[in-house]
Design an enzyme around this catalytic site. Structure first.
Site, PDB file in Angstrom:
ATOM      1  N   LYS A  45     -13.694  -7.087   0.536  1.00  0.00           N
ATOM      2  CA  LYS A  45     -12.672  -6.390   1.536  1.00  0.00           C
ATOM      3  C   LYS A  45     -12.846  -5.229   1.217  1.00  0.00           C
ATOM      4  CE  LYS A  45      -9.415  -5.450   4.771  1.00  0.00           C
ATOM      5  NZ  LYS A  45      -8.071  -6.207   4.382  1.00  0.00           N
TER       6      LYS A  45
ATOM      7  N   HIS B 251      -0.770   0.179   5.058  1.00  0.00           N
ATOM      8  CA  HIS B 251       0.013  -1.170   4.874  1.00  0.00           C
ATOM      9  C   HIS B 251       1.392  -1.080   5.440  1.00  0.00           C
ATOM     10  CE1 HIS B 251      -3.908  -2.061   3.490  1.00  0.00           C
ATOM     11  NE2 HIS B 251      -3.836  -1.677   2.306  1.00  0.00           N
TER      12      HIS B 251
ATOM     13  N   THR C  24     -10.697   3.947   5.642  1.00  0.00           N
ATOM     14  CA  THR C  24     -10.441   4.816   7.029  1.00  0.00           C
ATOM     15  C   THR C  24      -9.351   5.764   7.261  1.00  0.00           C
ATOM     16  OG1 THR C  24     -11.397   2.419   7.516  1.00  0.00           O
ATOM     17  CG2 THR C  24     -10.562   3.537   9.267  1.00  0.00           C
TER      18      THR C  24
ATOM     19  N   SER D  13     -13.063  -0.648   3.195  1.00  0.00           N
ATOM     20  CA  SER D  13     -12.493   0.292   4.413  1.00  0.00           C
ATOM     21  C   SER D  13     -13.858   0.082   5.202  1.00  0.00           C
ATOM     22  CB  SER D  13     -12.313   1.632   3.956  1.00  0.00           C
ATOM     23  OG  SER D  13     -11.149   1.317   3.150  1.00  0.00           O
TER      24      SER D  13
END
Length: 281
Positions: free
Chosen positions: A53, A152, A108, A55
């Site tokens: 996982k 988040h 990002t 960006s």
């Protein structure tokens, strides 16, 4: 099969079923939990990981060895990064020449920040400090840095630190492009069966939606000092239909972000067609 993803609720929710052997005929997972800054760097270095996982902003550096999967990631609306300050202000000029903390130089969030700051911060910001995202808000509160770029669950908790939201970069992006925000991507080695892996991840997402209580202990075990309500809000925001399938709108958002960034010299130029493989067949 070796995989690395964050301990954040959206990732543990998505991968719970696969990681716990609940998807028929899926290979066993060897999971590494890592901050996004770590996985962004791993994607460009020799390693034994099959799936990561990362960006979306880090994709241009990873596409030689890895392919973007059309599922499992985080992309949506109303879920963008926030710029936080201790002082109450909505004037971007307060960032001119200031120290700003970001969660990763290839995140990002930071890419959106750079695109926004180019147009809105006179003379540009000063020093950029990279630190784990959960350390950013305390650092802003304590005056160690002037501003912080957060991601988040910080969207739901920054008020607990008496911080001010200077800018919601998600709102800025959506107004400017009318597109969702591409945040986290799932990538897999090009040598693997990408279609099968994508099907397994979709099955894991669908299992999580159908059995939301089953993954609760796993999610809270890895969440960092997070209540069940905050964890659920986090999941509701970042796990959506784009997590099941990027689709045309999702791909357009990724193309738009990375083509703008390449034009500004913020990421290497690359063949945009490399973002899509034979998922269109």
């Amino acid at each position: 099969m070796k995989i690395a993803y964050s301990p954040c609720p959206n990732d543990t929710f998505v991968f719970h079923a696969w990681a716990h052997g609940l998807i028929p005929n899926a290979p066993k997972l060897d999971v590494t939990y890592a901050d996004i800054d770590i996985t962004n760097n791993l994607a460009t270095q020799p390693n034994s990981l099959d799936i990561l996982k990362i960006s979306y902003a880090a994709l241009p550096w990873a596409l030689t060895e890895y392919a973007l999967l059309p599922c499992g990631g985080a992309l949506g609306r109303g879920c963008g990064p926030l710029i936080l300050t201790k002082q109450k202000s909505d004037d971007p000029s307060v960032l001119s020449g200031r120290r700003v903390a970001v969660p990763s130089e290839r995140s990002t969030a930071y890419l959106l920040f750079r695109l926004w700051a180019t147009k809105n911060v006179p003379g540009g910001v000063g020093e950029i400090v990279v630190m784990p995202f959960h350390e950013i808000m305390p650092a802003v509160r304590d005056g160690k840095i002037d501003a912080g770029l957060v991601i988040h669950e910080a969207r739901f908790t920054y008020g607990n630190y008496d911080l001010n939201m200077l800018q919601d970069l998600g709102n800025w992006w959506e107004k400017d492009t009318n597109l969702p925000i591409p945040l986290g991507a799932i990538i897999a080695r090009r040598s693997l069966d990408l279609i099968k892996i994508s099907e397994i991840i979709r099955s894991s997402v669908e299992y999580a939606w159908a059995n939301p209580d089953v993954s609760a202990d796993y999610i809270l075990c890895h969440a960092q000092e997070m209540s069940i309500d905050v964890a659920q809000a986090h999941i509701n925001l970042y796990v959506n239909e784009f997590t099941r399938n990027l689709g045309e709108e999702g791909y357009e958002a990724v193309f738009t972000l990375l083509s703008r960034a390449a034009k500004e010299g913020l990421v290497p130029s690359f063949d945009l067609d490399a973002l899509r493989w034979d998922d269109r067949k």
